[in-house]
Write a protein that holds these residues in place. Structure first.
Motif, PDB file in Angstrom:
ATOM      1  N   MET A  81       0.824  -1.208   0.000  1.00  0.00           N
ATOM      2  CA  MET A  81       0.000   0.000   0.000  1.00  0.00           C
ATOM      3  C   MET A  81       0.861   1.261   0.000  1.00  0.00           C
ATOM      4  SD  MET A  81      -2.900   0.989   2.768  1.00  0.00           S
ATOM      5  CE  MET A  81      -2.606   2.549   3.525  1.00  0.00           C
ATOM      6  N   GLN A  82       1.948   1.229   0.749  1.00  0.00           N
ATOM      7  CA  GLN A  82       2.864   2.374   0.759  1.00  0.00           C
ATOM      8  C   GLN A  82       3.505   2.580  -0.608  1.00  0.00           C
ATOM      9  OE1 GLN A  82       5.966   2.006   3.637  1.00  0.00           O
ATOM     10  NE2 GLN A  82       6.738   4.087   3.345  1.00  0.00           N
ATOM     11  N   ASN A  83       3.858   1.478  -1.270  1.00  0.00           N
ATOM     12  CA  ASN A  83       4.434   1.594  -2.612  1.00  0.00           C
ATOM     13  C   ASN A  83       3.440   2.189  -3.588  1.00  0.00           C
ATOM     14  OD1 ASN A  83       6.844   0.463  -1.733  1.00  0.00           O
ATOM     15  ND2 ASN A  83       6.195  -1.626  -2.233  1.00  0.00           N
ATOM     16  N   TYR A  84       2.177   1.756  -3.500  1.00  0.00           N
ATOM     17  CA  TYR A  84       1.159   2.309  -4.381  1.00  0.00           C
ATOM     18  C   TYR A  84       0.962   3.802  -4.137  1.00  0.00           C
ATOM     19  CZ  TYR A  84      -0.486  -2.089  -6.408  1.00  0.00           C
ATOM     20  OH  TYR A  84      -0.582  -3.247  -7.117  1.00  0.00           O
ATOM     21  N   LEU A  85       0.931   4.190  -2.869  1.00  0.00           N
ATOM     22  CA  LEU A  85       0.738   5.606  -2.565  1.00  0.00           C
ATOM     23  C   LEU A  85       1.959   6.432  -2.964  1.00  0.00           C
ATOM     24  CD1 LEU A  85      -1.030   5.407   0.914  1.00  0.00           C
ATOM     25  CD2 LEU A  85      -2.055   5.889  -1.315  1.00  0.00           C
ATOM     26  N   GLN A  86       3.158   5.861  -2.778  1.00  0.00           N
ATOM     27  CA  GLN A  86       4.358   6.599  -3.172  1.00  0.00           C
ATOM     28  C   GLN A  86       4.476   6.733  -4.683  1.00  0.00           C
ATOM     29  OE1 GLN A  86       7.653   4.581  -1.333  1.00  0.00           O
ATOM     30  NE2 GLN A  86       7.408   5.630   0.627  1.00  0.00           N
ATOM     31  N   SER A  87       3.885   5.794  -5.431  1.00  0.00           N
ATOM     32  CA  SER A  87       3.947   5.892  -6.885  1.00  0.00           C
ATOM     33  C   SER A  87       3.188   7.103  -7.401  1.00  0.00           C
ATOM     34  CB  SER A  87       3.388   4.619  -7.525  1.00  0.00           C
ATOM     35  OG  SER A  87       2.014   4.467  -7.231  1.00  0.00           O
ATOM     36  N   THR A  88       2.173   7.561  -6.648  1.00  0.00           N
ATOM     37  CA  THR A  88       1.433   8.748  -7.074  1.00  0.00           C
ATOM     38  C   THR A  88       2.256  10.019  -6.904  1.00  0.00           C
ATOM     39  OG1 THR A  88       0.443   8.944  -4.863  1.00  0.00           O
ATOM     40  CG2 THR A  88      -0.764   7.666  -6.511  1.00  0.00           C
ATOM     41  N   THR A  89       3.185  10.013  -5.952  1.00  0.00           N
ATOM     42  CA  THR A  89       4.022  11.196  -5.709  1.00  0.00           C
ATOM     43  C   THR A  89       5.466  10.982  -6.131  1.00  0.00           C
ATOM     44  OG1 THR A  89       4.444  10.438  -3.445  1.00  0.00           O
ATOM     45  CG2 THR A  89       2.556  11.902  -3.781  1.00  0.00           C
ATOM     46  N   ALA A  90       5.738   9.892  -6.843  1.00  0.00           N
ATOM     47  CA  ALA A  90       7.125   9.629  -7.254  1.00  0.00           C
ATOM     48  C   ALA A  90       7.614  10.702  -8.211  1.00  0.00           C
ATOM     49  CB  ALA A  90       7.221   8.247  -7.896  1.00  0.00           C
ATOM     50  N   ARG A  91       6.735  11.128  -9.135  1.00  0.00           N
ATOM     51  CA  ARG A  91       7.138  12.179 -10.073  1.00  0.00           C
ATOM     52  C   ARG A  91       7.435  13.486  -9.352  1.00  0.00           C
ATOM     53  NH1 ARG A  91       8.374   9.861 -14.972  1.00  0.00           N
ATOM     54  NH2 ARG A  91       6.791   8.336 -15.535  1.00  0.00           N
ATOM     55  N   VAL A  92       6.634  13.792  -8.332  1.00  0.00           N
ATOM     56  CA  VAL A  92       6.854  15.032  -7.589  1.00  0.00           C
ATOM     57  C   VAL A  92       8.185  14.983  -6.849  1.00  0.00           C
ATOM     58  CG1 VAL A  92       5.909  16.551  -5.827  1.00  0.00           C
ATOM     59  CG2 VAL A  92       4.365  15.330  -7.360  1.00  0.00           C
ATOM     60  N   GLU A  93       8.476  13.849  -6.222  1.00  0.00           N
ATOM     61  CA  GLU A  93       9.740  13.726  -5.505  1.00  0.00           C
ATOM     62  C   GLU A  93      10.924  13.784  -6.469  1.00  0.00           C
ATOM     63  OE1 GLU A  93      10.155  13.769  -2.327  1.00  0.00           O
ATOM     64  OE2 GLU A  93       7.998  13.884  -1.967  1.00  0.00           O
ATOM     65  N   GLU A  94      10.777  13.154  -7.625  1.00  0.00           N
ATOM     66  CA  GLU A  94      11.848  13.217  -8.621  1.00  0.00           C
ATOM     67  C   GLU A  94      12.072  14.639  -9.099  1.00  0.00           C
ATOM     68  OE1 GLU A  94      12.924  11.216 -12.976  1.00  0.00           O
ATOM     69  OE2 GLU A  94      11.070  10.675 -11.912  1.00  0.00           O
ATOM     70  N   TRP A  95      10.984  15.379  -9.295  1.00  0.00           N
ATOM     71  CA  TRP A  95      11.118  16.777  -9.712  1.00  0.00           C
ATOM     72  C   TRP A  95      11.765  17.619  -8.623  1.00  0.00           C
ATOM     73  CZ3 TRP A  95       8.021  20.977  -7.759  1.00  0.00           C
ATOM     74  CH2 TRP A  95       8.277  22.187  -8.393  1.00  0.00           C
ATOM     75  N   ARG A  96      11.430  17.348  -7.379  1.00  0.00           N
ATOM     76  CA  ARG A  96      12.047  18.090  -6.280  1.00  0.00           C
ATOM     77  C   ARG A  96      13.544  17.825  -6.204  1.00  0.00           C
ATOM     78  NH1 ARG A  96       7.546  17.088  -1.497  1.00  0.00           N
ATOM     79  NH2 ARG A  96       5.948  18.509  -2.329  1.00  0.00           N
ATOM     80  N   LEU A  97      13.952  16.585  -6.416  1.00  0.00           N
ATOM     81  CA  LEU A  97      15.380  16.271  -6.413  1.00  0.00           C
ATOM     82  C   LEU A  97      16.108  16.979  -7.555  1.00  0.00           C
ATOM     83  CD1 LEU A  97      15.330  12.456  -5.552  1.00  0.00           C
ATOM     84  CD2 LEU A  97      15.978  14.346  -4.056  1.00  0.00           C
ATOM     85  N   LYS A  98      15.480  16.975  -8.752  1.00  0.00           N
ATOM     86  CA  LYS A  98      16.099  17.693  -9.868  1.00  0.00           C
ATOM     87  C   LYS A  98      16.175  19.186  -9.594  1.00  0.00           C
ATOM     88  CE  LYS A  98      14.885  14.446 -13.555  1.00  0.00           C
ATOM     89  NZ  LYS A  98      14.138  14.259 -14.834  1.00  0.00           N
ATOM     90  N   GLN A  99      15.127  19.721  -8.989  1.00  0.00           N
ATOM     91  CA  GLN A  99      15.142  21.142  -8.664  1.00  0.00           C
ATOM     92  C   GLN A  99      16.232  21.457  -7.639  1.00  0.00           C
ATOM     93  OE1 GLN A  99      11.485  22.582  -6.949  1.00  0.00           O
ATOM     94  NE2 GLN A  99      11.651  24.535  -7.999  1.00  0.00           N
ATOM     95  N   LYS A 100      16.414  20.566  -6.667  1.00  0.00           N
ATOM     96  CA  LYS A 100      17.468  20.769  -5.683  1.00  0.00           C
ATOM     97  C   LYS A 100      18.842  20.702  -6.335  1.00  0.00           C
ATOM     98  CE  LYS A 100      19.218  18.902  -1.321  1.00  0.00           C
ATOM     99  NZ  LYS A 100      19.051  17.840  -0.281  1.00  0.00           N
TER     100      LYS A 100
END
Length: 690
Positions: free
Chosen positions: A360-379
């Motif tokens: 369930m955590q993996n499924y929920l994290q998949s919805t925000t994976a793109r956001v986290e990836e974008w935040r890392l690129k922005q950083k």
């Protein structure tokens, strides 16, 4: 006449056949062999998976049948029994139909998998033989309506049957049948994953599926705890009742007194007035020798005597709490069954929390994976800009572009997705995305569908933020841009000429970089890209499709219909470069016309003026001749010489003036105005369309 009779006889002979008569006999649906990869089988497997989960939810409800109260007796909830029996019977029909589907579903031959052919075995006998050897026993045990038969037929037919016997037998049967029903889900999930690739189509659905499985485990655990609590209390009653047998002259305890059906018995009423069952089996009394352990909450909170919904949600909460805490809050006694149950809760909590909640955590994290990836690129971008000490203006532009690209694409690499698809599917997608936009460009609206498809296939997305220079005047043009959203300013100084500036605003539907089309249409074009004649700057955030130089060159070389007279006129009409040149050409011609007209007017005025001067001079000569005849001879000689000199001077002056005016008459070749460079003419001579 004979032919008519023959036709009538034939018609009447075949009139009893149906109109849809076919030599191929239609096979009934119950005899048809199903393809395991068909849509019907895939939908049925998914539907049956939900039915199995619902059946697993229904079976533990049998544990809520026994009810206890303040009268030291046990009874059965008849209303709940009717509801659960009806619901389970409906679910059993689905299980029966699933067994029938398995008997009529083909399977892939194991020998054909070696060579990758995957041939289907459609022989009903082979299908039945394979099913009987593999899953038939498990499916049959899961399908048999054993609880319904035991409750409504077996137990009422037995003599001296009590509620305790019913509870023990029913619990054993439900637990026995719950195991094959649970194991029936695992091969079903593997079958769904093999055909469709996933069980839940969205991340939220996957999270809810795993959360539902975790809640189902809590539901089963709470129901098992409730029925174990009832069994534990009944055990205390039975021990106390055994102690009170034949101890006094009053009516001794009888095990049948623990059944609420004996409430009207006089001996039971007399026994209940003197018995110590309620005091010795009170969970609130700490002085009792009987230990309830982890089951004491069922009696201290009066769960066993509550209504069904209150009882159910309390047990669900108890199961969820102890399953999430791995049974750390349980206070157990030395009873072996209780300690084993507590150990099972601890192990099940660890396994389920690691598997279900982890998924369930993996499924929920998949919805925000793109956001986290974008935040890392922005950083990373921020750290790089600070390390390189970029000016604040450049840093702000970089941040604005990263933000705009994220809002436009949500971190999805469209080009990578399209490259992974087959060529035909890629063409269809590009046609769907770009065809309407390309047709909005008037120049491309003159082309046929085949040429437009070739152009759409090679278009790529282009994003630009505000105040971005797409191309500067004099730089090589690398791509043509077709604007979808936003506004672009296109300006030129005609190669840096002093006092010259032309600017236009491009909107959705316009294009820029038409120099590249001219370069691509030239048969003798070199590898050097053409230079831009205009500076293109964005006025707002711009989204466009780009056609690169090599792609445009390929389209121009493959499709000769691009070299047509009709496209020549369309290109000249809609090209802003040609429009600017045409406007400048008209302005220069108008200025030459105005200057030539002004020079002619001045010439006419000068000619008129000198004509008047000549007339005045002629009149002066006549007057001088009359006066000279009336004078004396001496004065006549002197004035005659002066008059001759004055006449020659006036004649020379008039001739020089006329010659000077004639020399200054302007013509088209003498008016040297600054000219704008004419755009290069594309090679449209291959085909001439009328």
């Amino acid at each position: 006449m004979n032919s008519d009779l023959y036709r009538f006889a034939v018609t009447s002979h075949f009139s009893r056949f149906p109109k849809s008569f076919s030599l191929r006999k239609k096979v009934p649906w119950w005899y048809q062999i199903l393809d395991p990869r068909s849509k019907f089988v895939a939908r049925w497997n998914r539907t049956f998976l939900y039915v199995c989960i619902a059946a697993l939810f229904l079976d533990p409800l049998y544990f809520y049948f026994p009810i206890t109260g303040d009268k030291a007796c046990m009874q059965t909830d008849i209303i709940l029994g009717v509801f659960v029996t009806f619901s389970r019977t409906v679910a059993d029909f689905f299980f029966i139909f699933h067994m029938f589907i398995k008997f009529r579903t083909a399977f892939v031959s194991p020998t054909s998998r070696v060579y990758g052919r995957k041939e289907l075995v459609t022989d009903p006998r082979q299908i039945a033989s394979r099913y009987l050897k593999s899953d038939f026993v498990v499916d049959l045990l899961a399908t048999l309506p054993l609880p319904q038969i035991v409750i409504w037929f077996v137990i009422p037919a037995l003599k001296n049957s009590t509620v305790a016997h019913t509870n023990h037998t029913l619990s054993l049967i439900v637990l026995t049948q719950f195991i094959p029903r649970l194991f029936q889900i695992f091969p079903l999930q593997r079958r769904i994953l093999k055909t469709s690739g996933l069980i839940a189509k969205t991340a939220l659905a996957g999270a809810l599926y795993n959360l539902g499985s975790y809640m189902l485990a809590s539901h089963v655990l709470g129901a098992a705890w409730y029925v174990s609590s009832i069994q534990r209390q009944y055990e205390c009653w039975r021990i106390t009742c055994r102690k009170e047998m034949n101890r006094t002259h009053s009516p001794s305890c009888n095990p049948s007194f623990l059944d609420c059906a004996s409430m009207s018995n006089n001996e039971r009423q007399a026994w209940f007035k003197r018995t110590r069952v309620l005091t010795d089996c009170d969970a609130l009394n700490d002085k009792n020798k009987f230990q309830f352990g982890m089951f004491a909450d069922a009696f201290t909170d009066h769960v066993s005597s509550s209504r069904f919904f209150q009882k159910y949600f309390y047990c669900l909460w108890w199961g969820l709490r102890n399953l999430s805490s791995y049974g750390q809050n349980l206070h157990t006694s030395t009873y072996i069954g209780e300690t084993l149950f507590s150990s099972f809760i601890c192990i099940a909590g660890l396994i389920l929390f690691a598997h279900l909640i982890g998924n369930m955590q993996n499924y929920l994290q998949s919805t925000t994976a793109r956001v986290e990836e974008w935040r890392l690129k922005q950083k990373d971008t921020e750290e790089w800009m600070n390390h390189r000490q970029l000016p604040p203006e450049l840093q702000e532009r970089v941040r604005r572009f990263v933000q705009y690209k994220w809002l436009a694409t949500r971190g999805v690499d469209e080009e990578a997705i399209l490259r992974a698809l087959p060529l035909d599917l890629r063409r269809q997608i590009q046609r769907h995305l770009c065809l309407d936009i390309v047709r909005r460009v008037p120049f491309f609206g003159q082309m046929d569908d085949q040429l437009l498809d070739a152009i759409c296939e090679r278009l790529v997305s282009s994003l630009n933020t505000k105040d971005t220079y797409i191309v500067r005047e004099g730089d090589p043009v690398r791509e043509m841009l077709f604007i979808i959203r936003g506004q672009v300013e296109s300006s030129t100084t005609d190669g840096g000429r002093t006092g010259f500036f032309n600017s236009i605003t491009l909107r959705p539907g316009d294009f820029c970089g038409e120099e590249l089309l001219t370069w691509a249409l030239m048969a003798t074009s070199s590898l050097n890209l053409p230079s831009s004649t205009r500076t293109v700057k964005t006025l707002a955030e711009v989204e466009a499709f780009a056609l690169r130089a090599e792609d445009l060159k390929f389209v121009a070389s493959q499709f000769k219909r691009l070299h047509s007279k009709k496209l020549q006129h369309a290109f000249r009409y809609y090209s802003h470069q040609w429009r600017a040149w045409g406007a400048h050409f008209i302005q220069a011609a108008w200025r030459r016309h105005r200057k030539r007209k002004l020079a002619m007017e001045l010439l006419e005025k000068e000619n008129l003026y000198y004509a008047n001067v000549m007339e005045i001079e002629d009149d002066g000569e006549g007057t001088s001749a009359g006066e000279s005849s009336m004078g004396d001879n001496a004065g006549h000689t002197q004035n005659l010489g002066a008059t001759v000199l004055a006449s020659k001077f006036a004649a020379n002056t008039r001739k020089g003036a006329v010659k000077k005016v004639a020399i200054n008459i302007p013509d088209a070749s003498s008016l040297k105005m600054p000219k704008m460079f004419k755009p290069t003419e594309p090679d449209f001579s291959t085909f001439q369309d009328d």
